[in-house]
Design a protein around this motif. Structure first.
Motif, PDB file in Angstrom:
ATOM      1  N   PHE A 262     -37.835  41.098   4.668  1.00  0.00           N
ATOM      2  CA  PHE A 262     -38.291  41.767   5.880  1.00  0.00           C
ATOM      3  C   PHE A 262     -39.523  41.038   6.407  1.00  0.00           C
ATOM      4  CE2 PHE A 262     -36.179  44.957   3.348  1.00  0.00           C
ATOM      5  CZ  PHE A 262     -35.419  45.660   4.276  1.00  0.00           C
ATOM      6  N   VAL A 263     -39.808  41.219   7.692  1.00  0.00           N
ATOM      7  CA  VAL A 263     -41.024  40.679   8.303  1.00  0.00           C
ATOM      8  C   VAL A 263     -41.993  41.834   8.527  1.00  0.00           C
ATOM      9  CG1 VAL A 263     -41.993  39.536  10.334  1.00  0.00           C
ATOM     10  CG2 VAL A 263     -39.784  38.807   9.433  1.00  0.00           C
ATOM     11  N   PHE A 264     -43.247  41.625   8.176  1.00  0.00           N
ATOM     12  CA  PHE A 264     -44.325  42.591   8.369  1.00  0.00           C
ATOM     13  C   PHE A 264     -45.351  41.913   9.278  1.00  0.00           C
ATOM     14  CE2 PHE A 264     -48.262  44.573   6.216  1.00  0.00           C
ATOM     15  CZ  PHE A 264     -48.233  45.701   7.019  1.00  0.00           C
ATOM     16  N   THR A 265     -45.563  42.465  10.466  1.00  0.00           N
ATOM     17  CA  THR A 265     -46.435  41.842  11.461  1.00  0.00           C
ATOM     18  C   THR A 265     -47.786  42.547  11.529  1.00  0.00           C
ATOM     19  OG1 THR A 265     -44.524  41.194  12.786  1.00  0.00           O
ATOM     20  CG2 THR A 265     -46.662  41.225  13.902  1.00  0.00           C
ATOM     21  N   VAL A 266     -48.842  41.768  11.400  1.00  0.00           N
ATOM     22  CA  VAL A 266     -50.196  42.252  11.661  1.00  0.00           C
ATOM     23  C   VAL A 266     -50.599  41.584  12.968  1.00  0.00           C
ATOM     24  CG1 VAL A 266     -52.598  42.274  10.886  1.00  0.00           C
ATOM     25  CG2 VAL A 266     -50.743  42.534   9.224  1.00  0.00           C
ATOM     26  N   ASP A 267     -50.721  42.392  14.030  1.00  0.00           N
ATOM     27  CA  ASP A 267     -50.965  41.821  15.355  1.00  0.00           C
ATOM     28  C   ASP A 267     -52.366  42.078  15.879  1.00  0.00           C
ATOM     29  OD1 ASP A 267     -50.593  44.518  15.697  1.00  0.00           O
ATOM     30  OD2 ASP A 267     -49.349  44.336  17.483  1.00  0.00           O
TER      31      ASP A 267
ATOM     32  N   MET B 144     -41.667  44.301  -5.287  1.00  0.00           N
ATOM     33  CA  MET B 144     -41.975  43.878  -3.925  1.00  0.00           C
ATOM     34  C   MET B 144     -42.998  42.743  -3.965  1.00  0.00           C
ATOM     35  SD  MET B 144     -42.016  47.479  -1.685  1.00  0.00           S
ATOM     36  CE  MET B 144     -43.776  47.532  -1.658  1.00  0.00           C
ATOM     37  N   TYR B 145     -42.744  41.697  -3.164  1.00  0.00           N
ATOM     38  CA  TYR B 145     -43.617  40.538  -3.068  1.00  0.00           C
ATOM     39  C   TYR B 145     -43.910  40.287  -1.594  1.00  0.00           C
ATOM     40  CZ  TYR B 145     -41.736  39.740  -7.751  1.00  0.00           C
ATOM     41  OH  TYR B 145     -41.352  39.887  -9.054  1.00  0.00           O
ATOM     42  N   LEU B 146     -45.119  39.820  -1.284  1.00  0.00           N
ATOM     43  CA  LEU B 146     -45.512  39.569   0.095  1.00  0.00           C
ATOM     44  C   LEU B 146     -46.175  38.203   0.185  1.00  0.00           C
ATOM     45  CD1 LEU B 146     -45.609  41.195   2.832  1.00  0.00           C
ATOM     46  CD2 LEU B 146     -48.006  41.657   2.264  1.00  0.00           C
ATOM     47  N   ARG B 147     -45.864  37.499   1.274  1.00  0.00           N
ATOM     48  CA  ARG B 147     -46.453  36.175   1.487  1.00  0.00           C
ATOM     49  C   ARG B 147     -46.722  35.980   2.975  1.00  0.00           C
ATOM     50  NH1 ARG B 147     -43.658  30.425   0.122  1.00  0.00           N
ATOM     51  NH2 ARG B 147     -45.482  29.129   0.488  1.00  0.00           N
TER      52      ARG B 147
ATOM     53  N   GLY C   4     -46.867  33.901   6.285  1.00  0.00           N
ATOM     54  CA  GLY C   4     -46.346  32.716   6.957  1.00  0.00           C
ATOM     55  C   GLY C   4     -45.020  32.167   6.489  1.00  0.00           C
ATOM     56  N   ALA C   5     -44.532  32.573   5.334  1.00  0.00           N
ATOM     57  CA  ALA C   5     -43.269  32.054   4.805  1.00  0.00           C
ATOM     58  C   ALA C   5     -42.684  33.066   3.818  1.00  0.00           C
ATOM     59  CB  ALA C   5     -43.483  30.719   4.098  1.00  0.00           C
ATOM     60  N   PRO C   6     -41.369  33.075   3.672  1.00  0.00           N
ATOM     61  CA  PRO C   6     -40.763  34.006   2.712  1.00  0.00           C
ATOM     62  C   PRO C   6     -41.249  33.736   1.282  1.00  0.00           C
ATOM     63  CG  PRO C   6     -39.105  33.210   4.238  1.00  0.00           C
ATOM     64  CD  PRO C   6     -40.350  32.377   4.469  1.00  0.00           C
ATOM     65  N   PRO C   7     -41.556  34.792   0.543  1.00  0.00           N
ATOM     66  CA  PRO C   7     -41.980  34.616  -0.853  1.00  0.00           C
ATOM     67  C   PRO C   7     -40.773  34.431  -1.770  1.00  0.00           C
ATOM     68  CG  PRO C   7     -41.974  36.927  -0.309  1.00  0.00           C
ATOM     69  CD  PRO C   7     -41.598  36.185   0.954  1.00  0.00           C
ATOM     70  N   THR C   8     -41.073  34.022  -2.969  1.00  0.00           N
ATOM     71  CA  THR C   8     -40.097  34.044  -4.056  1.00  0.00           C
ATOM     72  C   THR C   8     -40.750  34.847  -5.175  1.00  0.00           C
ATOM     73  OG1 THR C   8     -40.938  32.069  -5.180  1.00  0.00           O
ATOM     74  CG2 THR C   8     -39.301  31.719  -3.426  1.00  0.00           C
ATOM     75  N   ILE C   9     -40.007  35.100  -6.255  1.00  0.00           N
ATOM     76  CA  ILE C   9     -40.620  35.830  -7.365  1.00  0.00           C
ATOM     77  C   ILE C   9     -41.623  34.953  -8.116  1.00  0.00           C
ATOM     78  CG2 ILE C   9     -38.790  37.532  -7.606  1.00  0.00           C
ATOM     79  CD1 ILE C   9     -37.714  35.902  -9.953  1.00  0.00           C
ATOM     80  N   ALA C  10     -41.618  33.640  -7.825  1.00  0.00           N
ATOM     81  CA  ALA C  10     -42.586  32.732  -8.446  1.00  0.00           C
ATOM     82  C   ALA C  10     -43.718  32.348  -7.497  1.00  0.00           C
ATOM     83  CB  ALA C  10     -41.878  31.463  -8.920  1.00  0.00           C
ATOM     84  N   LYS C  11     -43.488  32.414  -6.177  1.00  0.00           N
ATOM     85  CA  LYS C  11     -44.495  31.992  -5.201  1.00  0.00           C
ATOM     86  C   LYS C  11     -44.686  33.092  -4.170  1.00  0.00           C
ATOM     87  CE  LYS C  11     -45.922  28.136  -2.418  1.00  0.00           C
ATOM     88  NZ  LYS C  11     -45.663  26.757  -2.036  1.00  0.00           N
ATOM     89  N   TYR C  12     -45.832  33.756  -4.264  1.00  0.00           N
ATOM     90  CA  TYR C  12     -46.150  34.875  -3.380  1.00  0.00           C
ATOM     91  C   TYR C  12     -47.669  35.008  -3.289  1.00  0.00           C
ATOM     92  CZ  TYR C  12     -46.580  37.052  -7.972  1.00  0.00           C
ATOM     93  OH  TYR C  12     -46.927  37.317  -9.268  1.00  0.00           O
ATOM     94  N   ASP C  13     -48.130  35.744  -2.273  1.00  0.00           N
ATOM     95  CA  ASP C  13     -49.562  36.018  -2.139  1.00  0.00           C
ATOM     96  C   ASP C  13     -49.942  37.349  -2.782  1.00  0.00           C
ATOM     97  OD1 ASP C  13     -49.930  33.657  -0.649  1.00  0.00           O
ATOM     98  OD2 ASP C  13     -49.492  34.692   1.237  1.00  0.00           O
ATOM     99  N   TYR C  14     -49.024  38.314  -2.713  1.00  0.00           N
ATOM    100  CA  TYR C  14     -49.276  39.659  -3.254  1.00  0.00           C
ATOM    101  C   TYR C  14     -48.028  40.158  -3.958  1.00  0.00           C
ATOM    102  CZ  TYR C  14     -52.922  39.424   0.302  1.00  0.00           C
ATOM    103  OH  TYR C  14     -53.988  39.033   1.079  1.00  0.00           O
TER     104      TYR C  14
ATOM    105  N   TYR D 247     -44.135  38.056   5.059  1.00  0.00           N
ATOM    106  CA  TYR D 247     -42.744  38.279   4.661  1.00  0.00           C
ATOM    107  C   TYR D 247     -42.718  39.118   3.393  1.00  0.00           C
ATOM    108  CZ  TYR D 247     -41.485  34.851   8.127  1.00  0.00           C
ATOM    109  OH  TYR D 247     -41.318  34.203   9.329  1.00  0.00           O
ATOM    110  N   LEU D 248     -41.935  40.180   3.427  1.00  0.00           N
ATOM    111  CA  LEU D 248     -41.791  41.096   2.302  1.00  0.00           C
ATOM    112  C   LEU D 248     -40.450  40.845   1.634  1.00  0.00           C
ATOM    113  CD1 LEU D 248     -42.596  43.631   0.627  1.00  0.00           C
ATOM    114  CD2 LEU D 248     -41.418  44.980   2.391  1.00  0.00           C
ATOM    115  N   LEU D 249     -40.483  40.547   0.337  1.00  0.00           N
ATOM    116  CA  LEU D 249     -39.270  40.372  -0.456  1.00  0.00           C
ATOM    117  C   LEU D 249     -39.139  41.567  -1.398  1.00  0.00           C
ATOM    118  CD1 LEU D 249     -36.885  38.535  -1.427  1.00  0.00           C
ATOM    119  CD2 LEU D 249     -38.475  37.691  -3.173  1.00  0.00           C
TER     120      LEU D 249
END
Length: 194
Positions: A73-78, A105-108, A110-120, A151-153
């Motif tokens: 999913f896309v999560f927009t902070v505007d 749930m993973y969040l990144r 600017g780009a879709p996350p993976t279970i190995a690469k995410y910001d949150y 991006y929310l995974l």
């Protein structure tokens, strides 16, 4: 047009087909972000938005996935003045106590996350529940988030249905600007299943 610019396109498509499971009780209904091949003209890949930009609160009900399946999913902070942005998920079925073991749930930014690469990565939290002793959720909170696309995974550890995800972008009050806008949106993914 540059590929990077094309990746930034947003498609406002009106009300999406309810068979796809995405609709909203808002004038900005059923929109999705186009990326990759979709931005190049192939509209078969659309990522649904988990929130309505410009609104403080969006609740998305009925997210379903099979074990091992990933949902994006896309999560927009505007708003550059946002106090915080938050995502909270729980399985909205009596007796599940929120079902946090069923998904992650993973969040990144600017780009879709993976279970190995995410910001949150969402943390399990507990609160009092009106349907039982405790309600467990998976939560992500970002203090003073930078504006843009996150991006929310959601990864299903077990088959899940009726996952509820609430998205909040808390901004300082601006009565004049927000007085003509609805304060929240509720949308459903798919049909309700008991």
């Amino acid at each position: 047009m540059k590929k990077e610019t094309m990746l930034g396109l947003i498609l406002f498509a009106g009300l999406l087909d309810s068979g796809l499971g995405c609709f909203s009780l808002n004038p900005i209904q059923g929109f999705a972000r186009r990326i990759g091949k979709a931005a190049m003209g192939d509209t078969s890949l659309e990522i649904p938005m988990i929130n309505v930009p410009g609104q403080r609160f969006t609740a998305t009900h009925g997210i379903q996935a099979k074990r091992g399946e990933h949902k994006l999913f896309v999560f927009t902070v505007d708003d550059s003045n946002a106090n915080y942005a938050a995502l909270s998920g729980n399985v909205a079925i009596s007796g599940t106590m929120g079902g946090p073991e069923k998904y992650e749930m993973y969040l990144r930014y600017g780009a879709p996350p993976t279970i190995a690469k995410y910001d949150y990565k969402a943390q399990v939290t507990a609160s009092d529940s009106y349907v039982g002793e405790k309600l467990y959720s998976r939560d992500i909170r970002i203090e003073r988030p930078r504006p843009g696309q996150y991006y929310l995974l959601i990864k299903a550890n077990e088959d899940l249905r009726e996952l509820l995800v609430t998205a909040i972008v808390d901004t300082p009050p601006d009565v004049e600007e927000r007085s003509n806008k609805p304060g929240f949106t509720i949308q459903r993914m798919g049909e309700f299943q008991k």
